[in-house]
Write a protein that holds these residues in place. Structure first.
Motif, short mmCIF file in Angstrom:
data_model
loop_
_atom_site.label_atom_id
_atom_site.label_comp_id
_atom_site.label_asym_id
_atom_site.label_seq_id
_atom_site.Cartn_x
_atom_site.Cartn_y
_atom_site.Cartn_z
N SER A 9 0.83 -1.20 0.00
CA SER A 9 0.00 0.00 0.00
C SER A 9 0.87 1.25 0.00
O SER A 9 1.93 1.30 0.62
N ALA A 10 0.38 2.29 -0.68
CA ALA A 10 1.16 3.51 -0.85
C ALA A 10 1.32 4.27 0.46
O ALA A 10 2.16 5.18 0.54
N LEU A 11 0.55 3.96 1.48
CA LEU A 11 0.60 4.73 2.72
C LEU A 11 0.94 3.87 3.93
O LEU A 11 0.68 4.27 5.06
N GLU A 12 1.54 2.71 3.72
CA GLU A 12 1.77 1.83 4.86
C GLU A 12 3.02 2.20 5.66
O GLU A 12 3.15 1.88 6.83
N HIS B 152 -4.79 -0.64 -8.10
CA HIS B 152 -5.63 -0.90 -6.92
C HIS B 152 -4.86 -1.61 -5.81
O HIS B 152 -5.33 -1.67 -4.68
N GLN B 153 -3.69 -2.17 -6.13
CA GLN B 153 -2.87 -2.77 -5.08
C GLN B 153 -2.20 -1.71 -4.20
O GLN B 153 -1.75 -2.01 -3.10
N TYR B 154 -2.13 -0.50 -4.70
CA TYR B 154 -1.44 0.57 -3.98
C TYR B 154 -2.38 1.63 -3.45
O TYR B 154 -2.11 2.25 -2.41
N TYR B 155 -3.48 1.91 -4.18
CA TYR B 155 -4.39 2.98 -3.80
C TYR B 155 -5.82 2.45 -3.75
O TYR B 155 -6.21 1.65 -4.61
N PRO B 156 -6.63 2.91 -2.79
CA PRO B 156 -8.03 2.49 -2.74
C PRO B 156 -8.77 2.92 -4.01
O PRO B 156 -8.42 3.91 -4.65
N GLU B 157 -9.78 2.16 -4.36
CA GLU B 157 -10.52 2.43 -5.59
C GLU B 157 -11.18 3.79 -5.57
O GLU B 157 -11.29 4.45 -6.60
N GLU B 158 -11.61 4.25 -4.39
CA GLU B 158 -12.28 5.56 -4.34
C GLU B 158 -11.34 6.70 -4.70
O GLU B 158 -11.77 7.75 -5.20
N VAL B 159 -10.03 6.51 -4.47
CA VAL B 159 -9.07 7.55 -4.83
C VAL B 159 -8.97 7.68 -6.35
O VAL B 159 -9.08 8.78 -6.91
N THR B 160 -8.76 6.57 -7.04
CA THR B 160 -8.64 6.63 -8.50
C THR B 160 -9.98 7.00 -9.15
O THR B 160 -10.01 7.70 -10.16
N ALA B 161 -11.08 6.55 -8.55
CA ALA B 161 -12.40 6.88 -9.12
C ALA B 161 -12.65 8.39 -9.03
O ALA B 161 -13.16 9.00 -9.98
#
Length: 716
Positions: free
Chosen positions: A452-455, A554-563
């Motif tokens: 994850s991008a924020l872990e 989607h492995q790095y960022y939640p779907e709501e971010v890209t959406a």
């Protein structure tokens, strides 16, 4: 050069300048009535100028004498001008004096003198202390091209200083008219070639070029002499600071040294066998004797002395570190107590803080003692004294959980700045931009991580910092009057942060951190063309960042971010390109969060004004109130090119009055106007805007539209 006996020669440069300056002796006195021969006076001035150069005052004196009509013979004046070797950079006021002496008029110097002055400006134009002065005088210089005696030199000077902003239609017309009247004059043709490089489509045909078309290369001997003079003057001019190459201790001189908070480097109790920093004068000597150098008496000098900084970094022994720590603890504690009691010596504290800043800029590391001082000092700081230095210092705090940094540094900082005028918010926004840059640099030095991008804690700290900035900036954008100068300055500071943020991401190190969609929407609908161009460029940067990121996203960022980001992209694309402004079709597009009732009301209002108008087209590139006039100017260029290309009669063909649309271009073609493709015109408009500093829309469209990038990308 003619000379006379030493008994008749002035004793010094000052005497010689006074002899020229006094009316009864030289410049305004006929030759037969002079007490001193001018040849001897000129000889003294020129010899001094050749040996050590003329300081600014002496240079000004000679120019003021030569720039008016005098009784001096032309040979003497020409010799003086040829020997005007400046010891420092040429003052801008001197350039103004010379330009004022050019042209026709009573009291003006001779044509030969004027030509000599222009040639001198050609030689020294790179060492004027204000590099913009010739640019500001461009119109005056251009207006004197009709002076035959200086035209050649003037064309050469203009060729060197011409920028795109100087190339105006009326100047192009005047140059072409001069060229037609004078024929193949080389220097004029050279200037015309410079103009043609900026606007090849306006200046048609070929301009002949010869060796004399281009500005002559400066005399090699003159340039080598002026370089030697200025290097020597730079080493001796300021008695307060000795020039060095980074491997020699600096000296502030007796006057400045007494009042300085940070002493010079000095090694006490040295003997004949001691190796000291004061004895080092080059890098080889420093490297060879590094292990033998005795530490100086006051280690705090490392704050301002580059050589001692290198020594401390390479010989960081416990004793040296402890000596530095003890001095800083004592000094900074005294400054804190004085500030708390309101009796601080502002000048002394300023020197200490500036020294600390120079050190941290050199090492990229803030000493623990300094961090402890800043933590306490912010609680008593007035938010005004040393604001630039202090904010720059605090921006170097180590990356850490944002909540910790907020309690320790950021909340006290915001409280100190928040009680002043709107400019304090510019300082605050600029500080957060510096802080994010420093934290980014520190995070980049960490090893890469997957997942994850924020872990990772560093990534979370960057995200929390950007989120805090977004909350602050959104509040400011909503609260400030939209068109006030302060609001525009603050908006510019906000955009600067996001321009940095949008280009800082690096997979597995620095995450992609998006601004709030509401803030993007507010800035997209700004009343400033520059703001609109910058925010579209920022969104394009994020699009490139996602494209360069490892997949699957989607492995790095939640779907709501890209959406949310994809929705923002579609909203701006609909607004700018597809004539679907404020279209609401969730979840694909949300119309910049415009309420459907408001959109319908705006649409009804526009169609009442003109049935061809509507809310869907009100924001596209040709109807947008920020871009409509620019779009029309670009269209005129396109239309004129088509008229010339097809050989139409300019007065016979039907013209388009704007604003342009796909339907209006089809109607124009049917009524006998030019045949221009709607998409090709809009691509041309994007590039037209980019050429004039508004690059954002072009970057956005080529980032957002794959078909557009495929079709026109190679031509970008």
């Amino acid at each position: 050069m003619p000379s006379i006996a030493d008994s008749e020669r002035p004793a010094s440069l000052r005497d010689a300048l006074e002899a020229l300056e006094r009316g009864e002796q030289a410049s305004n006195t006929p030759a037969k009535q002079r007490a001193v021969k001018v040849s001897g006076v000129v000889d003294v001035i020129c010899r001094h100028a050749f040996d050590v150069g003329l300081d600014q005052e002496s240079l000004r004196t000679v120019v003021q004498i030569a720039s008016v009509k005098t009784e001096l013979d032309q040979t003497s004046v020409t010799t003086l001008i040829k020997n005007l070797y400046p010891a420092q950079r040429v003052p801008a006021g001197l350039v103004v004096t010379i330009v004022g002496a050019l042209g026709q008029g009573k009291g003006k110097p001779t044509p030969g003198t004027q030509n000599g002055f222009v040639k001198w400006l050609i030689t020294v134009h790179e060492i004027i202390d204000d590099s913009t002065v010739l640019s500001r005088l461009y119109g005056v210089l251009f207006g004197m091209l009709d002076s035959i005696s200086i035209r050649t030199s003037l064309c050469h000077l203009l060729s060197l200083i011409t920028l795109r902003k100087h190339v105006k239609p009326f100047r192009i017309e005047q140059l072409l008219e001069l060229a037609r009247g004078l024929g193949n004059e080389p220097a004029l043709q050279g200037l015309l070639r410079v103009y043609k490089d900026y606007y090849p489509d306006i200046i048609l045909g070929s301009t002949s070029a010869s060796r004399n078309s281009f500005p002559p290369a400066p005399d090699a001997e003159w340039r080598s002499r002026i370089t030697a003079i200025q290097e020597r003057a730079a080493a001796e001019a300021d008695a307060g600071f000795e020039q060095h190459n980074g491997f020699k201790v600096s000296r502030k001189g007796p006057k400045r040294g007494k009042s300085s908070a940070i002493p010079d480097v000095h090694t006490f109790h040295a003997n004949e066998t001691s190796v000291t920093l004061e004895g080092i004068d080059n890098v080889e000597d420093f490297v060879e004797k590094l292990d033998l150098i005795d530490p100086p008496g006051q280690m705090v000098s490392f704050l301002t002395d580059p050589l001692l900084q290198k020594y401390v970094e390479l010989r960081d022994t416990p004793i040296i570190s402890r000596r530095i720590q003890l001095w800083l603890e004592s000094c900074l504690e005294d400054q804190y107590n004085a500030s708390r009691e309101g009796v601080v010596d502002v000048r002394y504290l300023s020197q200490i803080l500036e020294g600390l800043l120079r050190h941290v800029q050199y090492t990229n590391s803030l000493l623990p003692t300094v961090q402890a001082f800043l933590k306490e000092y912010l609680l008593v700081w007035d938010g005004l004294q040393n604001v630039d230095t202090l904010l720059s210092l605090i921006s170097y705090i180590p990356i850490q959980p944002f909540a910790d940094a907020r309690v320790t540094f950021l909340q006290p900082l915001e409280r100190a700045l928040g009680g002043h005028d709107l400019q304090s918010y510019e300082y605050l926004l600029g500080f957060y931009t510096l802080l994010f840059r420093q934290w980014t640099n520190q995070a980049m030095r960490q090893s890469s991580r997957s997942g994850s991008a924020l872990e990772h804690p560093d990534q979370r700290a960057l995200f929390d910092l950007a989120s805090h900035f977004s909350t602050l900036s959104s509040s400011l954008v909503l609260d400030l009057p939209p068109d006030s100068p302060s609001a525009l300055s603050i908006t510019s500071a906000i955009l600067t942060f996001y321009e940095q943020l949008s280009t800082s991401s690096k997979p597995q190190h620095i995450p992609i951190i998006l601004p709030p969609t509401t803030l993007i929407n507010l800035l997209t609908l700004s009343s400033s063309t520059t703001v609109f161009a910058r925010i579209t460029g920022i969104v394009a940067n994020y699009r490139h960042a996602f494209s360069a990121h490892p997949v699957p996203i989607h492995q790095y960022y939640p779907e709501e971010v890209t959406a949310a980001f994809n929705s923002t992209m579609r909203d701006i694309h609909n607004l700018l390109w597809l004539s679907r402004g404020l279209l609401i079709d969730p979840p694909k597009c949300v119309g910049l969060h415009c309420e459907p009732e408001l959109r319908d009301t705006l649409h009804a209002y526009l169609t009442d004004l003109d049935h061809e108008y509507g809310i869907q087209t009100a924001f596209n590139m040709t109807h947008n109130p920020l871009l409509a006039s620019l779009a029309l100017s670009a269209w005129l260029d396109v239309e004129n090119e088509e008229i010339e290309k097809e050989g139409y009669g300019p007065d016979a063909i039907t013209r388009h009055a704007g604003p342009m649309s796909q339907i209006s271009l089809e109607r124009l073609r049917a009524r006998g106007g030019v045949n221009v493709d709607w998409e090709a015109y809009r691509v041309r408009l994007l590039r037209w805007l980019e050429e004039r500093g508004l690059r954002g829309p072009e970057d956005f469209m080529f980032a957002a539209s794959v078909p557009l990038r495929t079709k026109y990308g190679d031509q970008a």
